[in-house]
Write a protein that holds these residues in place. Sequence first.
Motif, PDB file in Angstrom:
ATOM      1  N   MET A  67      -8.356  14.833 -25.031  1.00 20.51           N
ATOM      2  CA  MET A  67      -8.184  13.396 -24.819  1.00 20.51           C
ATOM      3  C   MET A  67      -9.390  12.826 -24.100  1.00 20.51           C
ATOM      4  N   ALA A  68      -9.425  11.508 -23.959  1.00 21.69           N
ATOM      5  CA  ALA A  68     -10.507  10.841 -23.235  1.00 21.69           C
ATOM      6  C   ALA A  68      -9.913   9.850 -22.251  1.00 21.69           C
ATOM      7  N   GLY A  75     -17.985   4.405 -14.350  1.00 21.40           N
ATOM      8  CA  GLY A  75     -18.927   4.096 -15.426  1.00 21.40           C
ATOM      9  C   GLY A  75     -18.963   5.125 -16.529  1.00 21.40           C
ATOM     10  N   TYR A  76     -17.980   5.999 -16.564  1.00 23.52           N
ATOM     11  CA  TYR A  76     -18.000   7.093 -17.531  1.00 23.52           C
ATOM     12  C   TYR A  76     -16.809   7.062 -18.481  1.00 23.52           C
ATOM     13  N   LYS A  77     -17.052   7.596 -19.653  1.00 25.07           N
ATOM     14  CA  LYS A  77     -15.978   8.032 -20.527  1.00 25.07           C
ATOM     15  C   LYS A  77     -15.949   9.537 -20.318  1.00 25.07           C
ATOM     16  N   ILE A  78     -14.792  10.091 -19.978  1.00 25.80           N
ATOM     17  CA  ILE A  78     -14.679  11.522 -19.749  1.00 25.80           C
ATOM     18  C   ILE A  78     -13.805  12.115 -20.842  1.00 25.80           C
ATOM     19  N   ASN A  79     -14.392  13.006 -21.616  1.00 27.36           N
ATOM     20  CA  ASN A  79     -13.646  13.710 -22.653  1.00 27.36           C
ATOM     21  C   ASN A  79     -13.157  15.033 -22.075  1.00 27.36           C
ATOM     22  N   ILE A 111     -19.636  11.245 -20.047  1.00 26.41           N
ATOM     23  CA  ILE A 111     -20.516  10.515 -20.951  1.00 26.41           C
ATOM     24  C   ILE A 111     -20.826   9.148 -20.351  1.00 26.41           C
ATOM     25  N   ASN A 112     -22.096   8.895 -20.141  1.00 26.50           N
ATOM     26  CA  ASN A 112     -22.532   7.586 -19.687  1.00 26.50           C
ATOM     27  C   ASN A 112     -22.611   6.721 -20.936  1.00 26.50           C
ATOM     28  N   HIS A 113     -21.603   5.876 -21.143  1.00 26.42           N
ATOM     29  CA  HIS A 113     -21.548   5.141 -22.406  1.00 26.42           C
ATOM     30  C   HIS A 113     -22.582   4.025 -22.482  1.00 26.42           C
ATOM     31  N   LYS A 114     -23.129   3.578 -21.363  1.00 26.21           N
ATOM     32  CA  LYS A 114     -24.189   2.567 -21.408  1.00 26.21           C
ATOM     33  C   LYS A 114     -25.476   3.170 -21.955  1.00 26.21           C
ATOM     34  N   THR A 161     -25.471   6.167 -23.562  1.00 21.84           N
ATOM     35  CA  THR A 161     -25.051   7.039 -24.653  1.00 21.84           C
ATOM     36  C   THR A 161     -25.565   8.470 -24.490  1.00 21.84           C
ATOM     37  N   ILE A 162     -25.347   9.028 -23.294  1.00 25.81           N
ATOM     38  CA  ILE A 162     -25.763  10.406 -23.060  1.00 25.81           C
ATOM     39  C   ILE A 162     -24.673  11.173 -22.305  1.00 25.81           C
ATOM     40  N   ILE A 163     -24.638  12.458 -22.551  1.00 18.15           N
ATOM     41  CA  ILE A 163     -23.767  13.334 -21.777  1.00 18.15           C
ATOM     42  C   ILE A 163     -24.546  13.721 -20.532  1.00 18.15           C
ATOM     43  N   GLU A 164     -23.995  13.388 -19.368  1.00 19.28           N
ATOM     44  CA  GLU A 164     -24.693  13.664 -18.123  1.00 19.28           C
ATOM     45  C   GLU A 164     -24.325  15.009 -17.519  1.00 19.28           C
ATOM     46  N   ARG A 165     -23.062  15.417 -17.692  1.00 22.67           N
ATOM     47  CA  ARG A 165     -22.661  16.702 -17.133  1.00 22.67           C
ATOM     48  C   ARG A 165     -21.367  17.178 -17.772  1.00 22.67           C
TER      49      ARG A 165
END
Length: 84
Positions: free
Chosen positions: A27-28, A33-37, A50-53, A55-59
């Motif tokens: 799920m997400a 400021g993140y979308k977390i999957n 995921i930093n959706h602004k 568009t990168i996976i940060e950690r």
Amino acid sequence: MIAWPDYRKLPLQEKIDVLYEEGTFVMAIRYYGYKINLYLLGNFYLEVFINHKNTIIERIILLDTNHSRMKFYSDQIKLPVDVI
């Protein structure tokens, strides 16, 4: 299947590759400021930030069952008892 101690040592790009090839999306949630999957990889759960602004996976981290984010997950799905 890779174990957590081996997985956590991988560089971020390799973590992403393994997760998307072998993991199962659960799920997400939105968290600040993140979308977390949330993914299941073998017998452990991972959070993908995921930093959706940008568009990168940060950690990618192991699910911390003591963190307040657990409320967001448990409100939407039932995780196995041994995870909680």
